[in-house]
Design an enzyme around this catalytic site. Structure first.
Site, PDB file in Angstrom:
ATOM      1  N   ASP A 131       0.867  -1.168   0.000  1.00  0.00           N
ATOM      2  CA  ASP A 131       0.000   0.000   0.000  1.00  0.00           C
ATOM      3  C   ASP A 131       0.912   1.229   0.000  1.00  0.00           C
ATOM      4  O   ASP A 131       2.104   1.117   0.308  1.00  0.00           O
ATOM      5  CB  ASP A 131      -0.893  -0.026   1.241  1.00  0.00           C
ATOM      6  CG  ASP A 131      -1.878   1.124   1.292  1.00  0.00           C
ATOM      7  OD1 ASP A 131      -2.347   1.558   0.223  1.00  0.00           O
ATOM      8  OD2 ASP A 131      -2.165   1.607   2.401  1.00  0.00           O
TER       9      ASP A 131
ATOM     10  N   ASP B 200      -0.144   5.144   0.950  1.00  0.00           N
ATOM     11  CA  ASP B 200      -0.363   6.127   2.009  1.00  0.00           C
ATOM     12  C   ASP B 200      -0.449   5.467   3.379  1.00  0.00           C
ATOM     13  O   ASP B 200      -1.139   4.464   3.560  1.00  0.00           O
ATOM     14  CB  ASP B 200      -1.640   6.926   1.727  1.00  0.00           C
ATOM     15  CG  ASP B 200      -1.493   7.804   0.503  1.00  0.00           C
ATOM     16  OD1 ASP B 200      -0.971   8.921   0.632  1.00  0.00           O
ATOM     17  OD2 ASP B 200      -1.864   7.353  -0.593  1.00  0.00           O
TER      18      ASP B 200
ATOM     19  N   ASP C  62      -1.902  -0.744   5.590  1.00  0.00           N
ATOM     20  CA  ASP C  62      -2.526  -0.330   6.848  1.00  0.00           C
ATOM     21  C   ASP C  62      -4.037  -0.460   6.833  1.00  0.00           C
ATOM     22  O   ASP C  62      -4.686  -0.194   7.849  1.00  0.00           O
ATOM     23  CB  ASP C  62      -2.157   1.124   7.163  1.00  0.00           C
ATOM     24  CG  ASP C  62      -2.893   2.112   6.268  1.00  0.00           C
ATOM     25  OD1 ASP C  62      -2.886   1.915   5.038  1.00  0.00           O
ATOM     26  OD2 ASP C  62      -3.470   3.079   6.797  1.00  0.00           O
TER      27      ASP C  62
END
Length: 317
Positions: A26, A28, A261
């Site tokens: 991922d 961000d 996240d």
């Protein structure tokens, strides 16, 4: 139905002895920090030890740089509403025309989104890929490069080395030494990013494609993640992107590992039966940057696929 899976070959001359590991990242709040700086989440987990206003100002500077790169070099004002999940998605419409003297500003790209306009968008995607492979040092002036370098250093200092630590782990996944500023491949193929250990970094982000590519450049990830290994799940979802990645790279000798996240990539990894490592920005967590190590990542991979050392011993026996 159009096949949206990029064609990939490892090359007949590239014998794979060790398993290939595809690391699916991922962006961000994993490889970079942006949203958590802007909304104060990052500073908040430090219970007053971080200046929230400073974090917000850093985030706004990054937003401005990202938009500038998108608009000035990646045609974003024109193609913002025509997001595709990856740069090669319209390759069937690209006739290979020489774009060195092509006038993008007067080619009439607009609605309706018919075959003619898909060809014009494919041209833009090819141009973006070429610029990405060259790096920002080819297009930014010295003043802008200094502002960019200063912002990167300021952000890395404010976040305790998050950016540089994430970059170092990406280097370790590819068994690369620290690259020089000129270490940019001009070849838009997976062959150019595969190292001796046959590891590959792939980015799957919920953001739209063009800003995500701009982020890769600005956050200095372009030497470790090639442009055709960046996927946008904006419309299609992460599970669909993971399925394309499995079809693209999958073989009995390929392993996958997802690091992020969010709940969406966690659920998608579970469906694919791939290991998932959840990033946690809280300072006491080891699953953050600095903190996450190759040994930790490998332990998750071994749980799903088994330790490679034991497999090697079985093959010897």
């Amino acid at each position: 139905m159009v096949d949206r899976t990029p064609a990939v070959t490892f090359g007949e001359d590239q014998e794979i002895s060790k398993p290939t590991t595809v690391y699916i990242w991922d962006m961000d709040e994993t490889l970079i920090l942006l949203k958590s700086l802007l909304d104060g989440t990052y500073a908040g987990v430090f219970n007053g030890m971080k200046d929230t206003k400073k974090g917000f100002e850093i985030g706004k500077h990054w937003e401005n740089h990202i938009l500038r790169v998108c608009d000035e070099f990646f045609f974003y004002e024109v193609i913002e509403n025509y997001n595709e999940p990856y740069l090669d998605a319209l390759s069937e419409y690209d006739d290979g025309r020489d774009l060195s003297n092509y006038d993008f500003s007067n080619d009439g790209f607009s609605s309706p989104y018919d075959d003619a306009n898909k060809r014009k968008l494919a041209y833009r995607h090819r141009s973006i890929a070429e610029k990405y492979s060259q790096g920002l040092h080819k297009v930014l002036d010295q003043q802008m490069i200094k502002l960019w370098n200063d912002l990167y250093s300021l952000t890395d200092s404010y976040t305790g080395g998050w950016l540089s630590s994430a970059h170092a782990l990406l280097e370790q996944t590819l068994a690369k030494t620290k690259p020089s500023a000129s270490d940019h491949s001009s070849e838009m193929t997976p062959r150019s990013i595969i190292t001796k250990d046959q590891s590959i970094n792939v980015l799957v982000t919920s953001g739209s494609l063009v800003p995500s590519l701009a982020k890769c450049l600005l956050y200095r990830l372009d030497d470790l993640i090639s442009a055709n290994n960046v996927y946008s799940s904006w419309e299609v979802g992460k599970l669909q992107c993971f399925s394309w990645i499995k079809e693209r790279f999958g073989s009995p000798n390929v392993r996958f590992c997802v690091i992020g996240d969010g709940t969406e990539e966690c659920a998608a990894a579970e469906i694919m039966r791939w290991p998932f490592i959840k990033i946690d920005i809280r300072p006491a967590s080891p699953y953050r940057f600095p903190g996450l190590t190759m040994e930790m990542v490998q332990s998750y991979i071994d749980v799903i696929y088994g330790p490679q050392d034991s497999k090697d011993e079985k093959m010897k026996g």
